[in-house]
Design a protein around this motif. Structure first.
Motif, PDB file in Angstrom:
ATOM      1  N   VAL A  11       0.834  -1.204   0.000  1.00  0.00           N
ATOM      2  CA  VAL A  11       0.000   0.000   0.000  1.00  0.00           C
ATOM      3  C   VAL A  11       0.870   1.256   0.000  1.00  0.00           C
ATOM      4  N   GLU A  12       1.902   1.257   0.819  1.00  0.00           N
ATOM      5  CA  GLU A  12       2.758   2.440   0.928  1.00  0.00           C
ATOM      6  C   GLU A  12       3.520   2.732  -0.360  1.00  0.00           C
ATOM      7  N   THR A  13       3.808   1.695  -1.138  1.00  0.00           N
ATOM      8  CA  THR A  13       4.561   1.883  -2.391  1.00  0.00           C
ATOM      9  C   THR A  13       3.665   1.885  -3.623  1.00  0.00           C
ATOM     10  N   GLY A  14       2.363   1.643  -3.421  1.00  0.00           N
ATOM     11  CA  GLY A  14       1.445   1.587  -4.548  1.00  0.00           C
ATOM     12  C   GLY A  14       1.706   0.392  -5.446  1.00  0.00           C
ATOM     13  N   VAL A  48      -9.844  -4.420  -5.615  1.00  0.00           N
ATOM     14  CA  VAL A  48      -9.356  -3.956  -4.317  1.00  0.00           C
ATOM     15  C   VAL A  48      -7.917  -3.461  -4.431  1.00  0.00           C
ATOM     16  N   ALA A  49      -7.086  -4.194  -5.188  1.00  0.00           N
ATOM     17  CA  ALA A  49      -5.673  -3.809  -5.345  1.00  0.00           C
ATOM     18  C   ALA A  49      -5.555  -2.446  -6.019  1.00  0.00           C
ATOM     19  N   ARG A  50      -6.315  -2.232  -7.068  1.00  0.00           N
ATOM     20  CA  ARG A  50      -6.251  -0.943  -7.771  1.00  0.00           C
ATOM     21  C   ARG A  50      -6.735   0.200  -6.886  1.00  0.00           C
ATOM     22  N   ALA A 106      -4.003   0.838  -4.201  1.00  0.00           N
ATOM     23  CA  ALA A 106      -2.807   1.434  -4.811  1.00  0.00           C
ATOM     24  C   ALA A 106      -3.041   2.905  -5.146  1.00  0.00           C
ATOM     25  N   SER A 107      -4.280   3.252  -5.468  1.00  0.00           N
ATOM     26  CA  SER A 107      -4.599   4.638  -5.825  1.00  0.00           C
ATOM     27  C   SER A 107      -4.503   5.571  -4.619  1.00  0.00           C
ATOM     28  N   LYS A 108      -4.417   5.007  -3.414  1.00  0.00           N
ATOM     29  CA  LYS A 108      -4.343   5.813  -2.190  1.00  0.00           C
ATOM     30  C   LYS A 108      -2.893   6.157  -1.826  1.00  0.00           C
TER      31      LYS A 108
END
Length: 309
Positions: free
Chosen positions: A199-202, A238-240, A243-245
């Motif tokens: 999440v932190e690296t997208g 969910v992954a996309r 990652a957008s966050k």
């Protein structure tokens, strides 16, 4: 009569305070009463209100007439919880988006008790939401705390025979809907660390590697904060979304915490809790993500965090 709920403390603390018998009995069972109320309501704030109401009634009781203090206190707390649960049920009918339980900051000893951790997990509390109020009370008192049927009968104002039938029905209902199995905190911790890195690296691929194909993301903003209004299902979606966050997370602090008996992530903005993300892990993969953003549900955890610093 005091209106402040007596706080639980160590035996030494209680001895130093020289608590009167009424207060001492309440303090002795306070943690049990809170957990019963929380598992019935899914809200720490409402559980605290139930404790307040229980204390007010308990303070007027003649202890000489009480045969079993714990049973008596549980009966008061259960009845107060049932009354509040029915009121909350009516409010949830007009709730904006998905309703999630209020995140509860828990201590390592809760995680070590795997059965207790499972009973307060987000996934299990959502299953309990599908029970009728009396069924939920009976299930919690019997399956989680192993109370005798006659004691439960007094608490819910039913006959022991009726309680046995309700317990059987509730047990079957939960068994058909409960999470796949008991998960160790260590297994969840490993998945959490991989999820946090991605999440932190997208890293979309990193997220796909740790998310189960049928993962479901639920968000609770209560119409106050932006959150997904409907469940998002499927690892790709969910992954996309997660990652957008990345840009937003880069300006915040994302830290692990023990929430509802399992590792979770807490997102802070300017020192304030903005989002709590709890996970459900099965066979090493994340099958459920529960993101709570509504400030009302984060205030209790914010206060608890401040006290522990």
């Amino acid at each position: 009569m005091a209106s402040t709920v007596p706080d639980a403390g160590s035996a030494a603390t209680r001895e130093n305070r020289r608590l009167d018998p009424t207060t001492d009995a309440f303090v002795t069972h306070r943690n049990l009463l809170f957990t019963v109320a929380y598992e019935m309501l899914g809200s720490a704030a409402d559980a605290e209100d139930v404790l307040q109401e229980t204390w007010l009634r308990w303070a007027d009781v003649d202890l000489d007439a009480v045969r079993d203090q714990r049973a008596y206190l549980v009966r008061i707390a259960t009845r107060q919880s049932l009354s509040r649960l029915r009121t909350l049920g009516r409010r949830k009918e007009s709730y904006v988006g998905s309703w999630l339980p209020e995140p509860l900051l828990t201590t390592p000893d809760v995680a070590e008790d795997i059965e207790l951790a499972e009973s307060v997990s987000m996934a299990m509390l959502l299953v309990l939401e599908t029970l009728a109020p009396t069924e939920r009370a009976v299930f919690v008192l019997r399956e989680v705390f192993d109370l005798p049927y006659d004691e439960i009968a007094e608490a819910v104002d039913k006959s022991p025979a009726a309680v046995r039938q309700i317990a059987h029905r509730a047990r079957a209902h939960v068994a058909a809907r409960r999470p796949r199995g008991v998960v160790s905190p260590a297994e969840t911790k490993g998945a959490l660390e991989a999820f946090q890195r991605a999440v932190e690296t997208g890293d979309v691929q990193g997220l796909l590697d740790i998310l189960a194909p049928d993962v479901v993301l639920l968000g609770d903003g209560g119409g106050v904060k932006q959150a997904v209004l409907r469940p998002i299902a499927g690892a790709g979606k969910v992954a996309r979304l997660m990652a957008s966050k990345k840009a937003r997370i880069a300006t915040a602090s994302l830290q692990p915490a023990q929430v509802n008996g399992y590792p979770a992530l807490v997102l802070r903005l300017d020192g304030e809790i903005d989002t709590v993300i709890a996970l459900r892990v099965d066979d090493g993969l994340i099958t459920g993500l529960y993101a709570v953003r509504i400030p009302e549900k984060l205030s209790h955890m914010q206060a608890e965090t401040a006290l522990r610093r």
